[in-house]
Design a protein around this motif. Sequence first.
Motif, mmCIF file in Angstrom:
data_model
loop_
_atom_site.group_PDB
_atom_site.id
_atom_site.type_symbol
_atom_site.label_atom_id
_atom_site.label_comp_id
_atom_site.label_asym_id
_atom_site.label_seq_id
_atom_site.Cartn_x
_atom_site.Cartn_y
_atom_site.Cartn_z
ATOM 1 N N TYR A 1 0.754 -1.227 0.156
ATOM 2 C CA TYR A 1 0.062 -0.053 0.022
ATOM 3 C C TYR A 1 0.807 1.229 -0.019
ATOM 4 O O TYR A 1 0.710 2.218 -0.933
ATOM 5 C CB TYR A 1 -0.972 0.075 1.245
ATOM 6 N N TYR A 2 2.041 1.291 1.018
ATOM 7 C CA TYR A 2 2.745 2.467 1.056
ATOM 8 C C TYR A 2 3.431 2.628 -0.314
ATOM 9 O O TYR A 2 3.769 3.728 -0.753
ATOM 10 C CB TYR A 2 3.515 2.548 2.182
ATOM 11 N N LEU A 3 4.033 1.536 -0.789
ATOM 12 C CA LEU A 3 4.704 1.705 -2.140
ATOM 13 C C LEU A 3 4.115 2.134 -3.064
ATOM 14 O O LEU A 3 4.603 3.084 -4.101
ATOM 15 C CB LEU A 3 5.365 0.065 -2.449
ATOM 16 N N PHE A 4 2.962 1.629 -3.475
ATOM 17 C CA PHE A 4 1.923 2.186 -4.647
ATOM 18 C C PHE A 4 1.750 3.681 -4.166
ATOM 19 O O PHE A 4 1.431 4.290 -5.077
ATOM 20 C CB PHE A 4 0.664 1.330 -4.890
ATOM 21 N N TYR A 5 1.338 3.857 -2.952
ATOM 22 C CA TYR A 5 1.125 5.332 -2.648
ATOM 23 C C TYR A 5 2.273 6.315 -3.153
ATOM 24 O O TYR A 5 2.108 7.393 -3.934
ATOM 25 C CB TYR A 5 0.972 5.513 -1.085
ATOM 26 N N CYS A 6 3.485 5.743 -2.894
ATOM 27 C CA CYS A 6 4.543 6.539 -3.224
ATOM 28 C C CYS A 6 4.881 6.660 -4.690
ATOM 29 O O CYS A 6 5.007 7.764 -5.337
ATOM 30 C CB CYS A 6 5.912 6.014 -2.733
ATOM 31 N N ASN B 1 2.442 6.474 -6.996
ATOM 32 C CA ASN B 1 1.163 7.282 -7.587
ATOM 33 C C ASN B 1 1.688 8.719 -7.310
ATOM 34 O O ASN B 1 1.210 9.808 -7.976
ATOM 35 C CB ASN B 1 0.116 7.196 -6.868
ATOM 36 N N LYS B 2 2.469 9.054 -6.156
ATOM 37 C CA LYS B 2 3.000 10.453 -5.921
ATOM 38 C C LYS B 2 4.124 10.918 -6.636
ATOM 39 O O LYS B 2 4.735 12.180 -6.461
ATOM 40 C CB LYS B 2 3.146 10.711 -4.608
ATOM 41 N N GLY B 3 4.690 10.174 -7.601
ATOM 42 C CA GLY B 3 5.674 10.692 -8.584
ATOM 43 C C GLY B 3 7.158 9.978 -8.248
ATOM 44 O O GLY B 3 7.983 10.751 -8.665
ATOM 45 N N LEU B 4 6.967 8.525 -7.625
ATOM 46 C CA LEU B 4 8.329 8.462 -7.253
ATOM 47 C C LEU B 4 9.133 7.790 -8.531
ATOM 48 O O LEU B 4 8.475 7.550 -9.472
ATOM 49 C CB LEU B 4 8.149 7.035 -6.366
ATOM 50 N N ALA B 5 10.523 8.263 -8.517
ATOM 51 C CA ALA B 5 11.267 8.141 -9.899
ATOM 52 C C ALA B 5 11.285 6.540 -10.157
ATOM 53 O O ALA B 5 11.065 5.553 -9.202
ATOM 54 C CB ALA B 5 12.694 8.289 -9.544
ATOM 55 N N GLU B 6 11.274 6.344 -11.482
ATOM 56 C CA GLU B 6 11.233 4.924 -11.872
ATOM 57 C C GLU B 6 12.254 3.889 -11.412
ATOM 58 O O GLU B 6 11.871 2.865 -10.925
ATOM 59 C CB GLU B 6 11.026 5.034 -13.544
ATOM 60 N N GLY B 7 13.378 4.493 -11.350
ATOM 61 C CA GLY B 7 14.537 3.579 -11.123
ATOM 62 C C GLY B 7 14.494 3.327 -9.591
ATOM 63 O O GLY B 7 14.446 1.880 -9.157
ATOM 64 N N LEU B 8 14.107 4.107 -8.632
ATOM 65 C CA LEU B 8 13.953 3.733 -7.352
ATOM 66 C C LEU B 8 12.743 3.142 -6.955
ATOM 67 O O LEU B 8 12.752 2.184 -6.035
ATOM 68 C CB LEU B 8 14.127 5.351 -6.586
ATOM 69 N N ALA B 9 11.602 3.247 -7.793
ATOM 70 C CA ALA B 9 10.427 2.792 -7.629
ATOM 71 C C ALA B 9 10.624 1.104 -7.906
ATOM 72 O O ALA B 9 10.053 0.207 -7.383
ATOM 73 C CB ALA B 9 9.213 2.977 -8.765
#
Length: 208
Positions: A153-158, A160-168
């Motif tokens: 949940y927290y990962l998808f929240y981040c 959706n808030k624009g987390l960089a693709e590499g870090l995601a």
Amino acid sequence: FALPISLGLIAAAYGLALAVHAYGFLAVFAAGLALRSVERDLSGDPEKTEVTSVAAAQKDMASHPREAPGFMAAAVLQFNEQLERLGELSLMLITGALFAAVQLSPAAIGFAILLICVLRPLAAAPLCLAAGMDARQSALASWFGIRGIGSLYYLFYCINKGLAEGLARLLMEVVLCVIATSVIVHGLSVTPLMKRYQASRRRAPRGR
């Protein structure tokens, strides 16, 4: 009647949390804790650790002035437990499907093992002891903990808030590896460890 009450409690907690710009996920969790606390208080046994089975309860409990609240809470909690298992099954299916999108590295696998076997027990055990648990209870609680599904949940929240693709992608790899390792390791160890714990509790009164 458990279904409408359970869904109503979930909807009310989630809706009120969103209305005040809070996290609905945590609000529903807090509502579940509050319901469990009410059930324990109304049961008349503060040391009770398991919810009374609705099937085993007397039929007249539902209309008894004193027993009805506890009976209702037990019915809601039993339904919530079944709903939770269905939800967990769905999340496990989603987690398995997500593995097709990542490539697990040795570093992610090593971190998952370190987190589950070393870091989490060392962090949780002192808190469990401080909360009044004995050594065996603290060891079990610090070992099993939670499966980490909430991390998705927290990962998808981040994300959706624009987390960089590499870090995601990196975080996705680590989170999925931790969840999978937890499911396998804890799933294999829960039965033998709980049997040993229950056997030790049965022997404890005779040793006093």
